[in-house]
Design a protein around this motif. Structure first.
Motif, mmCIF file in Angstrom:
data_model
loop_
_atom_site.group_PDB
_atom_site.id
_atom_site.type_symbol
_atom_site.label_atom_id
_atom_site.label_comp_id
_atom_site.label_asym_id
_atom_site.label_seq_id
_atom_site.Cartn_x
_atom_site.Cartn_y
_atom_site.Cartn_z
ATOM 1 N N ARG A 1 14.238 -4.886 -44.338
ATOM 2 C CA ARG A 1 14.913 -3.986 -43.404
ATOM 3 C C ARG A 1 15.216 -4.697 -42.099
ATOM 4 N N ASP A 2 14.232 -5.420 -41.569
ATOM 5 C CA ASP A 2 14.415 -6.120 -40.300
ATOM 6 C C ASP A 2 15.489 -7.196 -40.403
ATOM 7 N N THR A 3 15.652 -7.750 -41.590
ATOM 8 C CA THR A 3 16.645 -8.814 -41.796
ATOM 9 C C THR A 3 18.059 -8.262 -41.921
ATOM 10 N N TYR A 4 18.236 -7.206 -42.717
ATOM 11 C CA TYR A 4 19.580 -6.750 -43.067
ATOM 12 C C TYR A 4 20.020 -5.461 -42.358
ATOM 13 N N TYR A 5 19.101 -4.548 -42.119
ATOM 14 C CA TYR A 5 19.438 -3.259 -41.503
ATOM 15 C C TYR A 5 18.380 -2.893 -40.469
ATOM 16 N N PRO A 6 18.301 -3.634 -39.377
ATOM 17 C CA PRO A 6 17.193 -3.439 -38.425
ATOM 18 C C PRO A 6 17.136 -2.067 -37.769
ATOM 19 N N GLN A 7 18.239 -1.324 -37.750
ATOM 20 C CA GLN A 7 18.232 0.007 -37.135
ATOM 21 C C GLN A 7 17.836 1.116 -38.117
ATOM 22 N N THR A 8 17.674 0.756 -39.382
ATOM 23 C CA THR A 8 17.378 1.741 -40.414
ATOM 24 C C THR A 8 15.882 2.068 -40.449
ATOM 25 N N LYS A 9 15.569 3.338 -40.635
ATOM 26 C CA LYS A 9 14.178 3.778 -40.726
ATOM 27 C C LYS A 9 13.652 3.601 -42.148
ATOM 28 N N ILE A 10 12.355 3.558 -42.273
ATOM 29 C CA ILE A 10 11.703 3.560 -43.582
ATOM 30 C C ILE A 10 10.868 4.827 -43.682
ATOM 31 N N SER A 11 11.093 5.581 -44.761
ATOM 32 C CA SER A 11 10.373 6.835 -44.967
ATOM 33 C C SER A 11 9.636 6.810 -46.302
ATOM 34 N N VAL A 12 8.512 7.504 -46.336
ATOM 35 C CA VAL A 12 7.769 7.693 -47.586
ATOM 36 C C VAL A 12 7.513 9.186 -47.753
ATOM 37 N N LEU A 13 7.966 9.747 -48.884
ATOM 38 C CA LEU A 13 7.659 11.132 -49.225
ATOM 39 C C LEU A 13 6.440 11.114 -50.133
ATOM 40 N N SER A 14 5.348 11.704 -49.671
ATOM 41 C CA SER A 14 4.080 11.587 -50.397
ATOM 42 C C SER A 14 3.329 12.911 -50.412
ATOM 43 N N ASN A 15 2.561 13.125 -51.485
ATOM 44 C CA ASN A 15 1.697 14.294 -51.514
ATOM 45 C C ASN A 15 0.395 14.055 -50.752
ATOM 46 N N ALA A 16 0.205 12.845 -50.238
ATOM 47 C CA ALA A 16 -0.926 12.481 -49.375
ATOM 48 C C ALA A 16 -2.263 12.467 -50.099
ATOM 49 N N MET A 17 -2.254 12.655 -51.390
ATOM 50 C CA MET A 17 -3.503 12.721 -52.132
ATOM 51 C C MET A 17 -4.235 11.377 -52.144
ATOM 52 N N HIS A 18 -3.465 10.291 -51.966
ATOM 53 C CA HIS A 18 -4.052 8.950 -52.052
ATOM 54 C C HIS A 18 -4.187 8.292 -50.680
ATOM 55 N N ALA A 19 -3.973 9.071 -49.634
ATOM 56 C CA ALA A 19 -4.038 8.519 -48.279
ATOM 57 C C ALA A 19 -5.454 8.127 -47.881
ATOM 58 N N GLY A 20 -6.431 8.537 -48.670
ATOM 59 C CA GLY A 20 -7.796 8.128 -48.390
ATOM 60 C C GLY A 20 -8.090 6.688 -48.781
ATOM 61 N N LYS A 21 -7.208 6.089 -49.571
ATOM 62 C CA LYS A 21 -7.349 4.672 -49.911
ATOM 63 C C LYS A 21 -6.893 3.852 -48.711
ATOM 64 N N GLU A 22 -7.724 2.928 -48.271
ATOM 65 C CA GLU A 22 -7.464 2.252 -47.005
ATOM 66 C C GLU A 22 -6.137 1.508 -47.003
ATOM 67 N N LYS A 23 -5.789 0.836 -48.106
ATOM 68 C CA LYS A 23 -4.522 0.105 -48.153
ATOM 69 C C LYS A 23 -3.335 1.063 -48.074
ATOM 70 N N VAL A 24 -3.437 2.189 -48.747
ATOM 71 C CA VAL A 24 -2.361 3.178 -48.696
ATOM 72 C C VAL A 24 -2.247 3.757 -47.285
ATOM 73 N N PHE A 25 -3.376 4.108 -46.697
ATOM 74 C CA PHE A 25 -3.387 4.656 -45.338
ATOM 75 C C PHE A 25 -2.744 3.690 -44.348
ATOM 76 N N ASN A 26 -3.136 2.431 -44.408
ATOM 77 C CA ASN A 26 -2.583 1.438 -43.471
ATOM 78 C C ASN A 26 -1.092 1.219 -43.697
ATOM 79 N N ALA A 27 -0.659 1.255 -44.946
ATOM 80 C CA ALA A 27 0.768 1.095 -45.235
ATOM 81 C C ALA A 27 1.557 2.284 -44.700
ATOM 82 N N LEU A 28 1.037 3.484 -44.864
ATOM 83 C CA LEU A 28 1.721 4.675 -44.363
ATOM 84 C C LEU A 28 1.828 4.657 -42.841
ATOM 85 N N LYS A 29 0.864 4.048 -42.182
ATOM 86 C CA LYS A 29 0.920 3.948 -40.726
ATOM 87 C C LYS A 29 2.019 3.002 -40.263
ATOM 88 N N LYS A 30 2.453 2.087 -41.123
ATOM 89 C CA LYS A 30 3.446 1.083 -40.738
ATOM 90 C C LYS A 30 4.881 1.602 -40.801
#
Length: 261
Positions: A108-137
């Motif tokens: 995204r930063d290379t080709y479309y730097p103004q574009t947002k990144i979204s994740v549609l999630s049921n949040a059931m797996h947000a307790g996994k640390e890697k998933v949580f940290n990725a969602l924060k990014k």
């Protein structure tokens, strides 16, 4: 039964009611559905009717497909508001979800730097640390809470874990410290002889208390727009959705409200 399944890793851009011009990302098999919820309103159908026989795409395949698409869109001069992870189920199920998010941010930063990144999630797996940290990014981590009443969640969303609880989800939401978007599907009708309605006064009061407790930066309030696997469901009138939105604003927490019907 009419369903929408995505047969590519990258699809679109399509026009999203909530996000604008959206390039879709499907981290799940192309021939079926894979989700830790089995919502009675899901446009992809019920899990049992679309069991997959193929593997998940690899991180390398996802990165290559996305880069190829972004280069093509850039050459065409196509505007792009958002890159959205959704697809044929729950995107955070993918074991390399966190690494794929890192790759997506890089591209995204290379080709479309103004574009947002979204994740549609049921949040059931947000307790996994890697998933949580990725969602924060990502720019928009859009996390589902269709009801703050467990019986209603089990009726409408049908999580596949018997350990799912509203209390646990609220604690997970709190970890984002307000940096998330809560999405709620309001719907009425019936399912297997049971009344479906998460717009009653009791439902709305419990849901508002969850909003107050978690303080998302934005709340997305919407209703069904496409054919659903449960045929006895109906759209909630936009006037009713707006009344619920007004009550969020009445909390005076500075939460942005987006109502779509």
């Amino acid at each position: 039964m009419s369903t929408i399944l995505f047969h590519e890793i990258v699809f679109g851009p399509i026009h999203s009611r909530r996000l604008g011009s959206s390039l879709g990302m499907n981290l799940l098999p192309y021939d079926g559905k894979l989700c830790s919820f089995d919502c009675i309103y899901c446009e992809c159908g019920y899990n049992e009717n679309f069991r997959t026989k193929t593997k998940l795409p690899t991180r390398e395949n996802v990165k290559a497909a996305l880069e190829d698409k972004l280069i093509h869109l850039q050459k065409e001069g196509t505007a792009l508001d958002v890159i959205t992870f959704a697809g044929n189920g729950e995107p955070t199920i993918h074991p390399q979800f966190a690494e794929i998010i890192d790759d997506t941010i890089e591209l995204r930063d290379t080709y479309y730097p103004q574009t947002k990144i979204s994740v549609l999630s049921n949040a059931m797996h947000a307790g996994k640390e890697k998933v949580f940290n990725a969602l924060k990014k990502v720019d928009n981590n859009i996390l589902k809470l269709d009801s703050a009443c467990i019986d209603t969640v089990r009726l409408i969303d049908r999580p596949n874990s018997p350990e799912y609880s509203i209390e646990k989800q609220i604690e997970l939401f709190k970890r984002f410290e307000g940096n998330f978007i809560m999405q709620t599907m309001f719907v009425r009708g019936s399912h297997k002889g049971r009344v479906v309605d998460n717009t009653t006064e009791g439902e709305v009061l419990a849901w508002l208390e969850a909003v107050r407790a978690t303080k998302p930066r934005e709340v997305m309030i919407y209703t069904i727009d496409r054919e659903t696997p449960e045929k006895n469901l109906e759209k909630v009138p936009v006037e009713d959705l707006k009344k619920i939105g007004d009550r969020v604003e009445g909390l005076r927490l500075g939460i942005e409200v987006l109502v779509t019907a």
